[in-house]
Design a protein around this motif. Structure first.
Motif, PDB file in Angstrom:
ATOM      1  N   GLU A 176       0.827  -1.212   0.000  1.00 33.39           N
ATOM      2  CA  GLU A 176       0.000   0.000   0.000  1.00 33.39           C
ATOM      3  C   GLU A 176       0.858   1.258   0.000  1.00 33.39           C
ATOM      4  O   GLU A 176       0.504   2.275  -0.605  1.00 33.39           O
ATOM      5  N   GLN A 177       2.024   1.185   0.683  1.00 34.58           N
ATOM      6  CA  GLN A 177       2.927   2.335   0.667  1.00 34.58           C
ATOM      7  C   GLN A 177       3.521   2.573  -0.710  1.00 34.58           C
ATOM      8  O   GLN A 177       3.781   3.715  -1.091  1.00 34.58           O
ATOM      9  N   ARG A 178       3.730   1.509  -1.471  1.00 35.83           N
ATOM     10  CA  ARG A 178       4.338   1.659  -2.801  1.00 35.83           C
ATOM     11  C   ARG A 178       3.301   1.992  -3.880  1.00 35.83           C
ATOM     12  O   ARG A 178       3.561   2.833  -4.745  1.00 35.83           O
ATOM     13  N   LEU A 179       2.164   1.280  -3.833  1.00 34.40           N
ATOM     14  CA  LEU A 179       1.194   1.422  -4.919  1.00 34.40           C
ATOM     15  C   LEU A 179       0.102   2.422  -4.627  1.00 34.40           C
ATOM     16  O   LEU A 179      -0.590   2.857  -5.553  1.00 34.40           O
ATOM     17  N   GLY A 180      -0.106   2.761  -3.357  1.00 32.75           N
ATOM     18  CA  GLY A 180      -1.185   3.675  -3.024  1.00 32.75           C
ATOM     19  C   GLY A 180      -2.453   2.912  -2.649  1.00 32.75           C
ATOM     20  O   GLY A 180      -2.636   1.748  -2.977  1.00 32.75           O
ATOM     21  N   GLU A 181      -3.361   3.662  -1.968  1.00 34.49           N
ATOM     22  CA  GLU A 181      -4.560   3.011  -1.469  1.00 34.49           C
ATOM     23  C   GLU A 181      -5.568   2.683  -2.562  1.00 34.49           C
ATOM     24  O   GLU A 181      -6.425   1.840  -2.386  1.00 34.49           O
ATOM     25  N   GLY A 182      -5.523   3.295  -3.690  1.00 37.36           N
ATOM     26  CA  GLY A 182      -6.537   3.091  -4.716  1.00 37.36           C
ATOM     27  C   GLY A 182      -6.272   1.924  -5.645  1.00 37.36           C
ATOM     28  O   GLY A 182      -7.092   1.677  -6.550  1.00 37.36           O
ATOM     29  N   ASP A 183      -5.203   1.209  -5.478  1.00 35.53           N
ATOM     30  CA  ASP A 183      -4.908   0.090  -6.383  1.00 35.53           C
ATOM     31  C   ASP A 183      -5.952  -1.027  -6.175  1.00 35.53           C
ATOM     32  O   ASP A 183      -6.170  -1.485  -5.043  1.00 35.53           O
ATOM     33  N   LEU A 243      -5.991  -4.276  -7.022  1.00 39.96           N
ATOM     34  CA  LEU A 243      -5.449  -5.544  -6.543  1.00 39.96           C
ATOM     35  C   LEU A 243      -5.148  -5.482  -5.044  1.00 39.96           C
ATOM     36  O   LEU A 243      -5.372  -6.456  -4.304  1.00 39.96           O
ATOM     37  N   LEU A 244      -4.679  -4.331  -4.600  1.00 41.37           N
ATOM     38  CA  LEU A 244      -4.384  -4.173  -3.184  1.00 41.37           C
ATOM     39  C   LEU A 244      -5.682  -4.189  -2.364  1.00 41.37           C
ATOM     40  O   LEU A 244      -5.732  -4.786  -1.278  1.00 41.37           O
ATOM     41  N   GLN A 245      -6.719  -3.562  -2.897  1.00 36.89           N
ATOM     42  CA  GLN A 245      -8.002  -3.589  -2.205  1.00 36.89           C
ATOM     43  C   GLN A 245      -8.553  -5.016  -2.114  1.00 36.89           C
ATOM     44  O   GLN A 245      -9.111  -5.419  -1.077  1.00 36.89           O
ATOM     45  N   ARG A 246      -8.383  -5.764  -3.208  1.00 36.31           N
ATOM     46  CA  ARG A 246      -8.846  -7.165  -3.174  1.00 36.31           C
ATOM     47  C   ARG A 246      -8.058  -7.982  -2.154  1.00 36.31           C
ATOM     48  O   ARG A 246      -8.625  -8.817  -1.417  1.00 36.31           O
ATOM     49  N   LEU A 247      -6.757  -7.746  -2.079  1.00 36.13           N
ATOM     50  CA  LEU A 247      -5.919  -8.480  -1.127  1.00 36.13           C
ATOM     51  C   LEU A 247      -6.327  -8.153   0.306  1.00 36.13           C
ATOM     52  O   LEU A 247      -6.452  -9.054   1.155  1.00 36.13           O
ATOM     53  N   ASN A 248      -6.599  -6.884   0.606  1.00 33.85           N
ATOM     54  CA  ASN A 248      -7.015  -6.518   1.961  1.00 33.85           C
ATOM     55  C   ASN A 248      -8.380  -7.121   2.306  1.00 33.85           C
ATOM     56  O   ASN A 248      -8.622  -7.547   3.444  1.00 33.85           O
ATOM     57  N   ARG A 249      -9.274  -7.140   1.310  1.00 31.01           N
ATOM     58  CA  ARG A 249     -10.598  -7.705   1.558  1.00 31.01           C
ATOM     59  C   ARG A 249     -10.516  -9.200   1.862  1.00 31.01           C
ATOM     60  O   ARG A 249     -11.176  -9.708   2.787  1.00 31.01           O
ATOM     61  N   GLU A 250      -9.705  -9.940   1.113  1.00 29.80           N
ATOM     62  CA  GLU A 250      -9.560 -11.372   1.360  1.00 29.80           C
ATOM     63  C   GLU A 250      -8.873 -11.650   2.690  1.00 29.80           C
ATOM     64  O   GLU A 250      -9.237 -12.602   3.409  1.00 29.80           O
ATOM     65  N   CYS A 251      -7.897 -10.834   3.039  1.00 33.64           N
ATOM     66  CA  CYS A 251      -7.256 -10.996   4.351  1.00 33.64           C
ATOM     67  C   CYS A 251      -8.263 -10.749   5.478  1.00 33.64           C
ATOM     68  O   CYS A 251      -8.254 -11.456   6.500  1.00 33.64           O
ATOM     69  N   GLY A 252      -9.124  -9.776   5.296  1.00 30.86           N
ATOM     70  CA  GLY A 252     -10.147  -9.518   6.301  1.00 30.86           C
ATOM     71  C   GLY A 252     -11.121 -10.677   6.438  1.00 30.86           C
ATOM     72  O   GLY A 252     -11.565 -11.016   7.551  1.00 30.86           O
TER      73      GLY A 252
END
Length: 426
Positions: free
Chosen positions: A240-247, A249-258
């Motif tokens: 998230e620090q590298r790609l930003g919060e709006g990416d 794929l990153l949002q999908r990864l956080n959702r699955e981790c949750g």
């Protein structure tokens, strides 16, 4: 179960009917033979007395016509012949028909020393039905029937009572009481019922070990998943620090981790319930419901909530268990009903139980899946986009069982799902 399907009545009626049949056979066969022999003796005695009376009148010079007319009504035919002169003294045997042939012949010596031959016809037959009815209502038959009834009652008591206790133990095992075993009175018996009780204990031991191992496995796996999940969440933070919060794929990864974290939390909650103590402290159910209502109103202010619980509603046990159970019930209603629909909670006192009825106004569930709602990991598909892993209602049922209560699901006649929560009165 209807009364005629009960094993008690089947054994009782079988022994009763068999006793009656044996008694009837004894009365008909043995009683008929004994009565035939006794009747023959009685008939011969009566015939000798009658012949002696007639010969006494004959030798005294009295006529026998009047006596003959009197004896012709209900008396057997008789022929008396003097042996010395072969003269017929008396003859009332019919010439033809079944009564013409004598059935009894004997010689008789009168007081004057004369010898006579007496032939007696058939006596009128006795009414068999009356004799048979008299035997049935005799004291001996009544006593035999009472003894057979008492024997059947004792036998059914010895068989049915332990079977009922085993049925209660089996029901408790099916309802989740894995520690239930047959009582010592059953397991120490040396007959087939004792063997059945010992086999039940063996089965209960196996079920308890198997389910306990599966629960420990889930708990261990959940603990082991915590570490890689924490590393995934740390890696997601670095990305998230590298790609930003709006990416995306990153949002999908956080959702699955949750989701994985929520699943692990529910599995651990399910496995930890058994370790909680039931508790003995009394608490107010009305205050607990008020707190839960405030939480729901904070999460979804647009929901219409109608909660009616009297202030005197108190339960005894671990308050945290009831809070967990009712919280999961309400969360299930929030997830599986459309936004804006109402949730109602009503109260009723049923004997020594508090009954809380939680009703939503959603689509309900098919009637054949109502009981499955409380199975772990069972997910009812509905028109509402809802998250979950099918553990909420399972946790609620286990928590209520620890408190000595129960939960039941049914479709409300006016629509929606209704859950009935029952708790012992404090």
């Amino acid at each position: 179960m209807k009364w005629y399907r009960s094993l008690y009545w089947k054994i009782f009626l079988a022994i009763w009917l068999s006793s009656v049949l044996v008694i009837l056979a004894t009365v008909v066969i043995v009683g008929g033979m004994s009565h035939h022999e006794r009747d023959a003796e009685v008939q011969e005695t009566r015939a000798r007395a009658l012949a002696e009376r007639m010969l006494e009148r004959y030798e005294e010079g009295h006529g026998l016509e009047r006596l003959q007319r009197k004896l012709s009504r209900g008396a057997p035919g008789m022929r008396i012949v003097e042996l010395s002169s072969n003269e017929r003294v008396f003859n009332s045997l019919p010439k033809r028909g079944p009564g013409a042939r004598p059935v009894l012949t004997f010689e008789l010596v009168s007081e004057s020393g004369r010898s006579y031959r007496v032939e007696v016809g058939a006596w009128p037959p006795r009414e068999q039905f009356g004799r048979f009815l008299g035997l049935l209502v005799s004291v001996q038959i009544v006593l035999i029937l009472l003894v057979s009834a008492l024997t059947s009652l004792v036998l059914t008591w010895l068989v049915v009572r332990p079977l009922k206790r085993l049925r209660l133990h089996t029901r408790a095992l099916a309802q989740g009481d894995l520690a239930v075993r047959s009582d010592q009175q059953l397991s120490t018996r040396g007959d087939e019922i004792g063997e059945l009780a010992r086999e039940f204990d063996t089965m209960a031991d196996y079920v308890e070990r198997t389910l306990g191992a599966s629960q420990r496995l889930m708990q261990d796996v959940s603990h082991e998943l915590r570490a890689p999940l924490a590393r995934l969440q740390a890696a997601a933070g670095l990305l998230e620090q590298r790609l930003g919060e709006g990416d995306p794929l990153l949002q999908r990864l956080n959702r699955e981790c949750g989701r994985i974290d929520h699943l692990i939390t529910e599995i651990l909650s399910l496995s930890r319930l058994e370790a909680l103590e039931p508790g003995t402290d009394a608490f107010s159910v009305q205050e607990l419901v008020t707190e839960l209502r405030e939480d729901i109103h904070f999460q979804q202010p647009e929901r219409t909530l109608t909660f009616e619980v009297p202030k005197g509603c108190r339960a005894r046990g671990n308050r945290q268990l009831l809070e967990r159970a009712l919280g999961n019930v309400f969360n299930n209603a929030l997830k599986h009903t459309p936004m804006g629909t109402a949730i109602e909670l009503s109260y009723a006192a049923v004997g020594n139980l508090h009954e809380l009825r939680i009703r939503d106004h959603g689509p309900g569930v098919p009637s054949d899946t109502l009981e499955q709602l409380f199975d772990p990991f069972f997910r009812q598909r509905s028109g509402v986009d809802a998250d979950g892993y099918g553990l909420g209602l399972s946790i609620a049922r286990r928590a209520l069982r620890i408190l000595g209560g129960s939960i039941e699901a049914r479709n409300h006649p006016q629509g929606g799902l209704e859950l009935l929560v029952r708790l012992p009165v404090a």
